[in-house]
Design an enzyme around this catalytic site. Structure first.
Site, mmCIF file in Angstrom:
data_model
loop_
_atom_site.group_PDB
_atom_site.id
_atom_site.type_symbol
_atom_site.label_atom_id
_atom_site.label_comp_id
_atom_site.label_asym_id
_atom_site.label_seq_id
_atom_site.Cartn_x
_atom_site.Cartn_y
_atom_site.Cartn_z
ATOM 1 N N SER A 7 -47.828 12.072 -0.251
ATOM 2 C CA SER A 7 -48.702 12.374 0.854
ATOM 3 C C SER A 7 -48.883 11.123 1.563
ATOM 4 O O SER A 7 -49.638 10.277 0.902
ATOM 5 C CB SER A 7 -50.186 13.030 0.331
ATOM 6 O OG SER A 7 -50.831 12.983 1.217
ATOM 7 N N HIS A 32 -45.021 14.693 2.331
ATOM 8 C CA HIS A 32 -46.183 15.625 2.483
ATOM 9 C C HIS A 32 -47.325 14.972 3.676
ATOM 10 O O HIS A 32 -47.667 13.882 3.455
ATOM 11 C CB HIS A 32 -47.103 15.780 1.349
ATOM 12 C CG HIS A 32 -48.087 16.934 1.215
ATOM 13 N ND1 HIS A 32 -47.845 18.177 1.156
ATOM 14 C CD2 HIS A 32 -49.265 16.716 1.467
ATOM 15 C CE1 HIS A 32 -48.991 18.917 1.042
ATOM 16 N NE2 HIS A 32 -49.983 17.849 1.512
ATOM 17 N N ASP A 34 -50.664 15.369 5.783
ATOM 18 C CA ASP A 34 -51.876 16.619 5.651
ATOM 19 C C ASP A 34 -52.647 16.189 7.175
ATOM 20 O O ASP A 34 -53.017 15.157 7.704
ATOM 21 C CB ASP A 34 -52.893 15.677 4.718
ATOM 22 C CG ASP A 34 -52.486 15.832 3.200
ATOM 23 O OD1 ASP A 34 -52.416 17.232 2.726
ATOM 24 O OD2 ASP A 34 -52.384 14.862 2.741
ATOM 25 N N MET A 36 -55.711 17.604 9.137
ATOM 26 C CA MET A 36 -57.219 18.116 8.923
ATOM 27 C C MET A 36 -57.928 18.019 10.399
ATOM 28 O O MET A 36 -57.760 17.172 11.138
ATOM 29 C CB MET A 36 -58.201 17.057 8.278
ATOM 30 C CG MET A 36 -57.212 16.635 6.716
ATOM 31 S SD MET A 36 -58.392 16.009 5.840
ATOM 32 C CE MET A 36 -57.296 15.442 4.237
ATOM 33 N N HIS A 65 -49.078 20.251 5.599
ATOM 34 C CA HIS A 65 -50.161 21.044 5.249
ATOM 35 C C HIS A 65 -51.295 20.842 6.148
ATOM 36 O O HIS A 65 -51.818 20.204 6.426
ATOM 37 C CB HIS A 65 -50.484 20.394 3.935
ATOM 38 C CG HIS A 65 -51.720 20.925 3.125
ATOM 39 N ND1 HIS A 65 -52.527 20.021 2.139
ATOM 40 C CD2 HIS A 65 -52.301 21.878 3.322
ATOM 41 C CE1 HIS A 65 -53.534 20.819 1.926
ATOM 42 N NE2 HIS A 65 -53.463 21.999 2.229
ATOM 43 N N MET A 67 -54.865 21.760 7.368
ATOM 44 C CA MET A 67 -56.166 22.175 6.887
ATOM 45 C C MET A 67 -57.043 22.364 8.231
ATOM 46 O O MET A 67 -57.788 21.600 8.409
ATOM 47 C CB MET A 67 -56.854 20.963 5.886
ATOM 48 C CG MET A 67 -56.045 20.858 4.570
ATOM 49 S SD MET A 67 -56.236 19.490 3.745
ATOM 50 C CE MET A 67 -54.726 18.738 4.357
ATOM 51 N N MET A 136 -54.443 24.034 -4.249
ATOM 52 C CA MET A 136 -54.885 22.678 -4.173
ATOM 53 C C MET A 136 -55.925 22.704 -5.707
ATOM 54 O O MET A 136 -56.618 23.267 -6.322
ATOM 55 C CB MET A 136 -56.197 22.810 -3.222
ATOM 56 C CG MET A 136 -55.717 22.881 -1.687
ATOM 57 S SD MET A 136 -54.801 21.684 -1.197
ATOM 58 C CE MET A 136 -55.802 20.170 -1.779
ATOM 59 N N GLY A 141 -59.902 17.298 1.818
ATOM 60 C CA GLY A 141 -60.638 16.408 2.529
ATOM 61 C C GLY A 141 -60.300 15.122 2.499
ATOM 62 O O GLY A 141 -60.147 14.426 3.504
ATOM 63 N N GLY A 143 -57.977 11.908 0.109
ATOM 64 C CA GLY A 143 -57.038 11.475 -1.093
ATOM 65 C C GLY A 143 -57.891 10.852 -2.035
ATOM 66 O O GLY A 143 -58.928 10.462 -2.066
ATOM 67 N N GLY A 144 -57.221 10.655 -3.355
ATOM 68 C CA GLY A 144 -57.905 9.882 -4.216
ATOM 69 C C GLY A 144 -59.055 10.577 -5.300
ATOM 70 O O GLY A 144 -59.840 9.846 -5.913
ATOM 71 N N ASP A 174 -51.399 20.101 -5.454
ATOM 72 C CA ASP A 174 -51.911 19.030 -4.489
ATOM 73 C C ASP A 174 -53.164 18.586 -4.859
ATOM 74 O O ASP A 174 -54.129 19.271 -4.752
ATOM 75 C CB ASP A 174 -51.612 19.689 -2.876
ATOM 76 C CG ASP A 174 -52.212 18.587 -2.005
ATOM 77 O OD1 ASP A 174 -52.238 17.351 -2.237
ATOM 78 O OD2 ASP A 174 -52.131 18.976 -0.749
ATOM 79 N N GLY A 175 -53.397 17.427 -5.132
ATOM 80 C CA GLY A 175 -54.557 16.572 -5.335
ATOM 81 C C GLY A 175 -54.874 16.133 -6.835
ATOM 82 O O GLY A 175 -54.681 16.807 -7.840
ATOM 83 N N GLY A 176 -54.959 14.792 -6.684
ATOM 84 C CA GLY A 176 -55.329 14.215 -8.301
ATOM 85 C C GLY A 176 -54.138 14.178 -9.060
ATOM 86 O O GLY A 176 -54.225 14.116 -10.392
ATOM 87 N N GLY A 196 -50.639 11.397 -3.558
ATOM 88 C CA GLY A 196 -50.974 10.386 -2.245
ATOM 89 C C GLY A 196 -51.527 9.054 -2.814
ATOM 90 O O GLY A 196 -50.573 8.143 -3.003
#
Ligand code: DX5
Ligand code: ZN
Length: 220
Positions: A7, A32, A34, A36, A65, A67, A136, A141, A143-144, A174-176, A196
């Site tokens: 990402s 990817h 993102d 937003m 993606h 959002m 998700m 909202g 990254g990290g 997606d995420g973490g 990401g």
């Protein structure tokens, strides 16, 4: 084998082309992106002009993606800008079947996204139409953030649901995602992993991507 989709959210945007080439050289499959809107999620990122610029510098498939609210209004612009896959949130699309149909009518792969607190049952009437489901594993909202552990069961549940109904939908997570949980996530049934911060968050992005790809390869 499970695909890796870095990402760009955590990339250095002043060197975006270089960052993309670094992961491309590592051999990743997708990129990817993102998007937003500061409304559906509490952050703002990028829109179709940036996707158009990225399209010019890479042959990687672009996994966009969204959002955002009013996704229908932007499908055409992202398709024209060079997206190969577009995913939209169940929570943000009141006419989800129409939105998914519209993505597919442009010749793109269509994904349906569930936030961590949205149940798998919300997929009942759309799963047969989706090319992929994005689960998700953080609240979208930023990254990290840290992987939410309840999502392990959700991946297994979705895997069962897809098998039970004999559907072709892929599972994206997606995420973490980190070097440590990537291989176990692949083993749990993820077909595509988004990462990401663990790729672009510091250090050498090419090495980080190579290491994660190696971990996925060893997971089989
Ligand atoms: C979160 C985004 C993710 C994010 C993942 O809102 O949808 O794609 O970039 O970043 P990490 O891998 O850092 O959790
Ligand atoms: Zn994302």
């Amino acid at each position: 084998m499970t695909l890796l989709a870095p990402s760009i959210l955590s990339a250095d945007f002043s060197r975006l082309g270089e960052e993309i080439h670094a992961v491309e050289q590592a051999g990743v499959d997708l990129l990817h992106v993102d998007v937003m809107d500061g409304h559906f999620v509490p952050n703002l990122t990028i829109g179709p002009p940036v996707v158009r610029s990225i399209r010019k510098v890479t042959r990687l498939r672009l996994d966009v993606h969204l959002m955002i609210d009013n996704a229908d209004q932007f499908i055409e612009a992202f398709a024209d800008a060079g997206a190969d896959m577009i995913s939209v949130h169940v929570e943000a699309c009141p006419h989800l079947h129409r939105t998914v149909t519209s993505i597919k009518s442009k010749g793109l792969k269509a994904g349906v996204v569930l936030n961590p607190a949205t149940t798998l049952s919300s997929l009942d009437e759309i799963l047969s139409e989706a090319d992929y489901v994005l689960l998700m594993s953080v609240n979208p909202g930023w990254g990290g953030q840290t992987f939410i552990p309840q999502v392990w069961d959700k991946i297994a549940g979705l895997r069962r649901l897809i098998a039970l109904r004999g559907l072709p939908a892929l599972i994206e997570v997606d995420g973490g995602v980190t070097q440590e949980n990537a291989a176990p996530l692949a083993a749990a049934g993820a077909d595509i992993l988004v990462a990401g911060n663990s790729i672009f968050g510091g250090g050498d992005s090419r090495t980080a991507a190579s290491e994660m790809l190696a971990a996925l390869k060893s997971a089989g």
